[in-house]
Motif scaffolding. Sequence first.
Motif, PDB file in Angstrom:
ATOM      1  N   LEU A 176      52.466  41.373   9.750  1.00  0.00           N
ATOM      2  CA  LEU A 176      51.280  41.611   8.935  1.00  0.00           C
ATOM      3  C   LEU A 176      50.192  40.592   9.291  1.00  0.00           C
ATOM      4  CD1 LEU A 176      51.346  43.722   6.637  1.00  0.00           C
ATOM      5  CD2 LEU A 176      51.412  41.790   5.043  1.00  0.00           C
ATOM      6  N   VAL A 177      48.924  41.051   9.347  1.00  0.00           N
ATOM      7  CA  VAL A 177      47.796  40.131   9.527  1.00  0.00           C
ATOM      8  C   VAL A 177      46.884  40.283   8.312  1.00  0.00           C
ATOM      9  CG1 VAL A 177      45.808  39.511  10.947  1.00  0.00           C
ATOM     10  CG2 VAL A 177      47.903  40.334  12.038  1.00  0.00           C
ATOM     11  N   VAL A 178      46.632  39.182   7.613  1.00  0.00           N
ATOM     12  CA  VAL A 178      45.805  39.223   6.402  1.00  0.00           C
ATOM     13  C   VAL A 178      44.630  38.263   6.557  1.00  0.00           C
ATOM     14  CG1 VAL A 178      45.794  38.781   3.908  1.00  0.00           C
ATOM     15  CG2 VAL A 178      47.824  39.752   4.987  1.00  0.00           C
ATOM     16  N   GLU A 179      43.448  38.749   6.176  1.00  0.00           N
ATOM     17  CA  GLU A 179      42.260  37.887   6.291  1.00  0.00           C
ATOM     18  C   GLU A 179      42.246  36.853   5.176  1.00  0.00           C
ATOM     19  OE1 GLU A 179      38.428  39.759   7.319  1.00  0.00           O
ATOM     20  OE2 GLU A 179      37.682  38.780   5.527  1.00  0.00           O
ATOM     21  N   ASP A 180      42.119  35.575   5.547  1.00  0.00           N
ATOM     22  CA  ASP A 180      42.008  34.512   4.547  1.00  0.00           C
ATOM     23  C   ASP A 180      40.549  34.217   4.230  1.00  0.00           C
ATOM     24  OD1 ASP A 180      44.540  34.002   3.817  1.00  0.00           O
ATOM     25  OD2 ASP A 180      44.767  32.123   4.921  1.00  0.00           O
ATOM     26  N   SER A 181      39.697  34.218   5.275  1.00  0.00           N
ATOM     27  CA  SER A 181      38.276  33.969   5.038  1.00  0.00           C
ATOM     28  C   SER A 181      37.463  34.505   6.206  1.00  0.00           C
ATOM     29  CB  SER A 181      38.004  32.468   4.870  1.00  0.00           C
ATOM     30  OG  SER A 181      38.335  31.773   6.049  1.00  0.00           O
ATOM     31  N   TRP A 182      36.223  34.848   5.903  1.00  0.00           N
ATOM     32  CA  TRP A 182      35.325  35.369   6.932  1.00  0.00           C
ATOM     33  C   TRP A 182      33.906  34.928   6.610  1.00  0.00           C
ATOM     34  CZ3 TRP A 182      34.551  37.108  11.571  1.00  0.00           C
ATOM     35  CH2 TRP A 182      33.385  37.793  11.881  1.00  0.00           C
ATOM     36  N   THR A 183      33.230  34.414   7.604  1.00  0.00           N
ATOM     37  CA  THR A 183      31.815  34.064   7.452  1.00  0.00           C
ATOM     38  C   THR A 183      31.074  34.725   8.602  1.00  0.00           C
ATOM     39  OG1 THR A 183      32.462  31.927   6.527  1.00  0.00           O
ATOM     40  CG2 THR A 183      30.164  32.170   7.188  1.00  0.00           C
ATOM     41  N   GLY A 184      30.173  35.620   8.258  1.00  0.00           N
ATOM     42  CA  GLY A 184      29.434  36.347   9.299  1.00  0.00           C
ATOM     43  C   GLY A 184      28.428  35.446   9.992  1.00  0.00           C
ATOM     44  N   SER A 185      27.738  36.024  10.934  1.00  0.00           N
ATOM     45  CA  SER A 185      26.709  35.319  11.687  1.00  0.00           C
ATOM     46  C   SER A 185      25.730  34.665  10.704  1.00  0.00           C
ATOM     47  CB  SER A 185      25.984  36.354  12.541  1.00  0.00           C
ATOM     48  OG  SER A 185      25.095  35.700  13.368  1.00  0.00           O
ATOM     49  N   THR A 186      25.485  33.370  10.856  1.00  0.00           N
ATOM     50  CA  THR A 186      24.682  32.633   9.879  1.00  0.00           C
ATOM     51  C   THR A 186      23.505  31.933  10.537  1.00  0.00           C
ATOM     52  OG1 THR A 186      26.696  32.243   8.597  1.00  0.00           O
ATOM     53  CG2 THR A 186      24.800  30.864   8.070  1.00  0.00           C
ATOM     54  N   PRO A 187      22.346  32.562  10.519  1.00  0.00           N
ATOM     55  CA  PRO A 187      21.172  31.853  11.038  1.00  0.00           C
ATOM     56  C   PRO A 187      20.628  30.911   9.969  1.00  0.00           C
ATOM     57  CG  PRO A 187      20.607  34.127  10.440  1.00  0.00           C
ATOM     58  CD  PRO A 187      22.055  33.927  10.086  1.00  0.00           C
ATOM     59  N   PHE A 188      20.216  29.717  10.368  1.00  0.00           N
ATOM     60  CA  PHE A 188      19.503  28.841   9.434  1.00  0.00           C
ATOM     61  C   PHE A 188      18.045  29.283   9.394  1.00  0.00           C
ATOM     62  CE2 PHE A 188      23.018  25.911  10.751  1.00  0.00           C
ATOM     63  CZ  PHE A 188      23.671  25.962   9.530  1.00  0.00           C
ATOM     64  N   ASP A 189      17.346  28.876   8.329  1.00  0.00           N
ATOM     65  CA  ASP A 189      15.942  29.243   8.146  1.00  0.00           C
ATOM     66  C   ASP A 189      15.140  28.858   9.410  1.00  0.00           C
ATOM     67  OD1 ASP A 189      13.181  28.995   7.429  1.00  0.00           O
ATOM     68  OD2 ASP A 189      13.797  29.016   5.319  1.00  0.00           O
ATOM     69  N   PRO A 190      14.661  29.845  10.182  1.00  0.00           N
ATOM     70  CA  PRO A 190      14.029  29.519  11.473  1.00  0.00           C
ATOM     71  C   PRO A 190      12.732  28.732  11.307  1.00  0.00           C
ATOM     72  CG  PRO A 190      14.054  31.920  11.101  1.00  0.00           C
ATOM     73  CD  PRO A 190      14.737  31.291   9.936  1.00  0.00           C
ATOM     74  N   GLY A 191      11.972  29.036  10.242  1.00  0.00           N
ATOM     75  CA  GLY A 191      10.719  28.299  10.016  1.00  0.00           C
ATOM     76  C   GLY A 191      11.007  26.835   9.708  1.00  0.00           C
ATOM     77  N   LEU A 192      12.052  26.621   8.919  1.00  0.00           N
ATOM     78  CA  LEU A 192      12.431  25.251   8.552  1.00  0.00           C
ATOM     79  C   LEU A 192      12.917  24.488   9.786  1.00  0.00           C
ATOM     80  CD1 LEU A 192      12.895  23.214   6.253  1.00  0.00           C
ATOM     81  CD2 LEU A 192      15.128  24.277   5.863  1.00  0.00           C
ATOM     82  N   ALA A 193      13.718  25.169  10.617  1.00  0.00           N
ATOM     83  CA  ALA A 193      14.219  24.525  11.848  1.00  0.00           C
ATOM     84  C   ALA A 193      13.046  24.132  12.754  1.00  0.00           C
ATOM     85  CB  ALA A 193      15.176  25.463  12.580  1.00  0.00           C
ATOM     86  N   ARG A 194      12.074  25.031  12.869  1.00  0.00           N
ATOM     87  CA  ARG A 194      10.898  24.734  13.721  1.00  0.00           C
ATOM     88  C   ARG A 194      10.126  23.549  13.153  1.00  0.00           C
ATOM     89  NH1 ARG A 194      10.351  30.204  14.350  1.00  0.00           N
ATOM     90  NH2 ARG A 194       8.975  30.370  12.539  1.00  0.00           N
ATOM     91  N   ARG A 195       9.942  23.578  11.840  1.00  0.00           N
ATOM     92  CA  ARG A 195       9.184  22.496  11.184  1.00  0.00           C
ATOM     93  C   ARG A 195       9.869  21.149  11.422  1.00  0.00           C
ATOM     94  NH1 ARG A 195       7.561  22.571   4.747  1.00  0.00           N
ATOM     95  NH2 ARG A 195       7.347  20.319   4.435  1.00  0.00           N
ATOM     96  N   ILE A 196      11.191  21.135  11.300  1.00  0.00           N
ATOM     97  CA  ILE A 196      11.938  19.879  11.482  1.00  0.00           C
ATOM     98  C   ILE A 196      11.896  19.441  12.945  1.00  0.00           C
ATOM     99  CG2 ILE A 196      14.271  18.898  11.432  1.00  0.00           C
ATOM    100  CD1 ILE A 196      14.754  20.500   8.854  1.00  0.00           C
ATOM    101  N   ALA A 197      12.098  20.399  13.854  1.00  0.00           N
ATOM    102  CA  ALA A 197      12.083  20.053  15.291  1.00  0.00           C
ATOM    103  C   ALA A 197      10.736  19.460  15.671  1.00  0.00           C
ATOM    104  CB  ALA A 197      12.396  21.288  16.126  1.00  0.00           C
ATOM    105  N   THR A 198       9.667  20.037  15.162  1.00  0.00           N
ATOM    106  CA  THR A 198       8.322  19.542  15.486  1.00  0.00           C
ATOM    107  C   THR A 198       8.119  18.155  14.871  1.00  0.00           C
ATOM    108  OG1 THR A 198       7.548  21.816  15.431  1.00  0.00           O
ATOM    109  CG2 THR A 198       5.859  20.102  15.314  1.00  0.00           C
ATOM    110  N   ARG A 199       8.513  18.031  13.625  1.00  0.00           N
ATOM    111  CA  ARG A 199       8.372  16.753  12.916  1.00  0.00           C
ATOM    112  C   ARG A 199       9.079  15.622  13.677  1.00  0.00           C
ATOM    113  NH1 ARG A 199       6.222  14.069   8.309  1.00  0.00           N
ATOM    114  NH2 ARG A 199       7.536  12.263   7.931  1.00  0.00           N
TER     115      ARG A 199
END
Length: 415
Positions: free
Chosen positions: A322-345
């Motif tokens: 038997l194979v049972v799923e314990d946990s799953w987290t789908g594709s998770t993008p971080f807030d792109p505007g926030l990432a850009r703002r931080i990278a620039t800063r």
Amino acid sequence: MTPRTEEAPVTFSAMWRDLTPVGRDGKSGGYHRFAWTREDHTLREWFEGEARRRGLDVTVDRVGNQWAWWGDPDGALAAGRPGIVTGSHLDSVPDGGAFDGPLGVVSAFAALDALRDRGFEPDRPIGIVNFVDEEGARFGVACAGSRVLTGAMTADRARSLTDSDGLSMAEALTAAGRSAEDLGPDSETVRRIGTFVELHVEQGRHLSALDENVPVAVGSDIWPHGRWRIRTLGEANHAGTTRLEDREDAMLGFAAAVIAARRAAESHGCVATVGKVAVTPGGVNAIPSEVTGWLDARGADEAAVRAVVADVTEVVDDFGGLVVEDSWTGSTPFDPGLARRIATRLGGIPVIGTGAGHDAGILANAGVPTAMLFVRNPTGISHSPEEFATSEDCLAGVDALASVLTDLAGGGAPS
Ligand code: GLV
Ligand code: MN
Ligand code: MN
């Protein structure tokens, strides 16, 4: 990047020194810091002590995550200016490294010190969090603290998870002096988080491989990932007297599943790991009657990760397992505007993705604007005592975090 403060090194190294002995294996140098154990209790006391030393208000939410606030998060929320939260976790994987988790919490306190030393007065409150049970080393589900907090995992499910001694999370909570009945989603706590920024040690060698000297990067996204429990059954019998043709050996199906996972990962462009196995009855001279193992599968593409699990399931089915799923987290993008703002800063620093799971990912999936900062790890190794970051890079991380908090919390130094 803003210049390093003189005070930060003292504060950072003193905190680091205090944490170093907690849960450390004298032989390997690795850490064993699991949720709701004595070590965890010591770490939680440390967190509370650091917060109180700075005059911060400490709250503990329904799950047990600890929050230290500079300013009033509820007043700010009512005024439409919810707080900026930073921090990470203090627990570890078995024989884990010193940096995965603690670097984010220690850097958060050090960054707050740096802001205060500069006379900075934030417009928004700043919170520091210690998420409980991020690694899921004891009860099997990673990011349990943030999952229950945000409702991504039900309290009933969390309470019923068991550790390797068969102790449930509910029993562990009670033994730790907490009420298992209180466990549950806590929207009041989540609402206080206007933005979350988690600083973390890098868990690969992206930054070390660059030609330039770049100690800090910003996170773009987290790969889809999950954990599945594989269970195969057999019949216990004598290892010497049972003829091969008479055996029902649970290990054979399990071994086939492990090989299938590796092959499927290769053919679907993913990664797959079986790093934890429990064998019953567990005797050298007894044929296994039951094997339970945990499959961890991840990849850039959700469908590909699902395909890996489907391939493994097919093999396990053939063996009647038997194979049972314990946990799953789908594709998770971080807030792109926030990432850009931080990278620039921070002077145009790189924006990189990761295959590691984080509480930041759970919060991002719950709709909280979220970002991550990664501090260079010259070994590229993580979840091992070899995990590393130089003191200089750690302090560059503190500077980067202080700069980001200055930007996001608004306000400014009095003239
Ligand atoms: C957490 O560190 C994970 O990615 O498993
Ligand atoms: Mn980890
Ligand atoms: Mn971590």
